[in-house]
Design an enzyme around this catalytic site. Sequence first.
Site, PDB file in Angstrom:
ATOM      1  N   CYS A   1      54.161  14.399  50.644  1.00 28.56           N
ATOM      2  CA  CYS A   1      53.468  15.419  50.959  1.00 28.56           C
ATOM      3  C   CYS A   1      53.479  15.485  52.577  1.00 28.56           C
ATOM      4  O   CYS A   1      53.362  14.585  53.247  1.00 28.56           O
ATOM      5  CB  CYS A   1      52.098  15.551  50.316  1.00 28.56           C
ATOM      6  SG  CYS A   1      52.096  15.664  48.679  1.00 28.56           S
TER       7      CYS A   1
ATOM      8  N   GLY B   1      58.609  16.672  52.298  1.00 35.58           N
ATOM      9  CA  GLY B   1      58.738  17.063  50.863  1.00 35.58           C
ATOM     10  C   GLY B   1      59.430  18.152  50.892  1.00 35.58           C
ATOM     11  O   GLY B   1      59.266  19.091  51.506  1.00 35.58           O
TER      12      GLY B   1
ATOM     13  N   ASN C   1      47.476  15.089  50.855  1.00 38.29           N
ATOM     14  CA  ASN C   1      48.607  14.113  51.073  1.00 38.29           C
ATOM     15  C   ASN C   1      48.166  12.730  50.799  1.00 38.29           C
ATOM     16  O   ASN C   1      46.932  12.525  51.546  1.00 38.29           O
ATOM     17  CB  ASN C   1      49.132  14.414  52.523  1.00 38.29           C
ATOM     18  CG  ASN C   1      50.103  13.242  52.904  1.00 38.29           C
ATOM     19  OD1 ASN C   1      50.688  12.573  52.123  1.00 38.29           O
ATOM     20  ND2 ASN C   1      50.030  12.709  54.123  1.00 38.29           N
ATOM     21  N   GLY C   2      48.674  12.097  49.819  1.00 37.29           N
ATOM     22  CA  GLY C   2      48.265  10.565  49.319  1.00 37.29           C
ATOM     23  C   GLY C   2      48.643  10.598  48.151  1.00 37.29           C
ATOM     24  O   GLY C   2      49.183  11.319  47.161  1.00 37.29           O
TER      25      GLY C   2
ATOM     26  N   TYR D   1      59.831   4.811  59.109  1.00 38.39           N
ATOM     27  CA  TYR D   1      60.502   5.719  58.434  1.00 38.39           C
ATOM     28  C   TYR D   1      60.155   7.157  58.094  1.00 38.39           C
ATOM     29  O   TYR D   1      60.803   8.041  58.409  1.00 38.39           O
ATOM     30  CB  TYR D   1      61.100   5.165  56.805  1.00 38.39           C
ATOM     31  CG  TYR D   1      61.978   5.904  56.140  1.00 38.39           C
ATOM     32  CD1 TYR D   1      63.413   6.375  56.879  1.00 38.39           C
ATOM     33  CD2 TYR D   1      61.534   6.762  55.119  1.00 38.39           C
ATOM     34  CE1 TYR D   1      64.118   7.360  55.926  1.00 38.39           C
ATOM     35  CE2 TYR D   1      62.430   7.681  54.256  1.00 38.39           C
ATOM     36  CZ  TYR D   1      63.689   7.999  54.733  1.00 38.39           C
ATOM     37  OH  TYR D   1      64.551   8.881  54.135  1.00 38.39           O
TER      38      TYR D   1
END
Length: 483
Positions: free
Chosen positions: A16, A42, A120-121, A260
């Site tokens: 996300c 995403g 997000n998570g 990354y």
Amino acid sequence: MPPAHPFDDDKLREECGIFGVIGVADAANFVALGLHALQHRGQEAGGIVSHDAEQGFNSARRFGYVRDNFTRQSLMETLPGPLSIGHVRYSTAGGKAPVIRDVQPFFGEFAMGGAAIAHNGNITNADALRRELIERGSIFQSNSDSECIIHLMARSLQRNIPERMEDALRRVEGAFSVVAMTRTKLIGVRDPLGVRPLVLGQVGDGWVLSSETCALDIIGARFVREIEPGEMVVITNDGVESHRPFRPAKSRFCIFEHVYFSRPDSIIGGRSVYETRSQIGIELAREAPVDADLVCPVPDSGTPAAIGFSQESGIPYAMGIVRNQYMGRTFIEPTEQIRNMGVRLKLNVNRALIEGKRVILVDDSVVRGTTSRKIKEMILDAGAKEVHFRIASPPTAWPCFYGVDTPQRDKLLAATMSEDEMREHLAVDSLKFISLDGLYRAVGEASGRDAKCPQYCDACFSGDYPVEPSDQIEKGFQLKAAE
């Protein structure tokens, strides 16, 4: 709906990206630009909610890229107002087919007005919370764990929406960065460990919340600071208020953001992500030198580390593999014959550089190993004498439960094989990963990793989960045995 990554199933993927703006005209247009900059977090779907004093709340949720949906004037005109939040998502691999009701932001009407929320998570006790809420009469509209937050807010007895959000998030376990909005407020929250990122910016007289600083740049916003672990900010036209709704805890930011997930032009903890990845390459060259002719990145994520490796080793850097920049979601229904070409649709070897050379390939990670084997075969087919892999992260041996799409543990190459066994499996001349201490040094921890009190969340490498994944344990997942 086709797979989001039909030719790239061998990477960990952040699930996300979130973005919010208050105090600017046509805020949804700013959000669309911000989500475009966060598209790497995403690619499956995106959504935007806005609020206008005359029209109230409006929302749009779409599958696909931001550029294919939220650049159309006819759509953006339906999202007026000076306050807006948005979300881009990628769902977990192997899950149910994506449905539009799972696309965030989620919206709820409360006695004191409406609120939208984007997360997000990952909530590691979501299954238990969902069962409890359903037993108490809640009706869920999606399969997303994030919807639990809305239902917990609805059942809270607190007097306003920010307080209800605090109340709800205290029940939540796992990792979360949240942007939310009411009719007049933009809200941002990070979990007590600060696993997932969230930053604050300013654009003109308005304010911005974003997963990464690169999304501030695209709208010309000034970076102000990171939202701190365990902090909630409530932003109105009068400014920013900071709250501390959780018990203090030591930060455990996701170290893979450095490796990354984040874009290389973002800033994390005051450090350039690009420079950190270059330093990872330097550390890798010190730890795992090899006599060779060329250092080549596996594009694009291996590029900064390859540059650092080349600088430290003195071995020339070369673009031995070229990425097809136009291989994307538009190529979505390939025939089986085309699919069998695999990675060649996306990457091509620069034969003139590779032929007759001993080549060091630098990549960010090895997950299943399928793509690594294909790339190795391409390099050998182009006439390379030797192929040496150098990996800019430690072996990924454990799944992530905090908002990253990870295969089951038995599908992770490093969970079932030693480094030597992986080298034999990939059939390369040598294979070396950066050590966990080396990675910590590269991100600025001069003494390496503190095993008794790790400075980052590195569970995907170490199996040391800072928040117990209770839902997964209930399903049979076994934690690493105590040493």
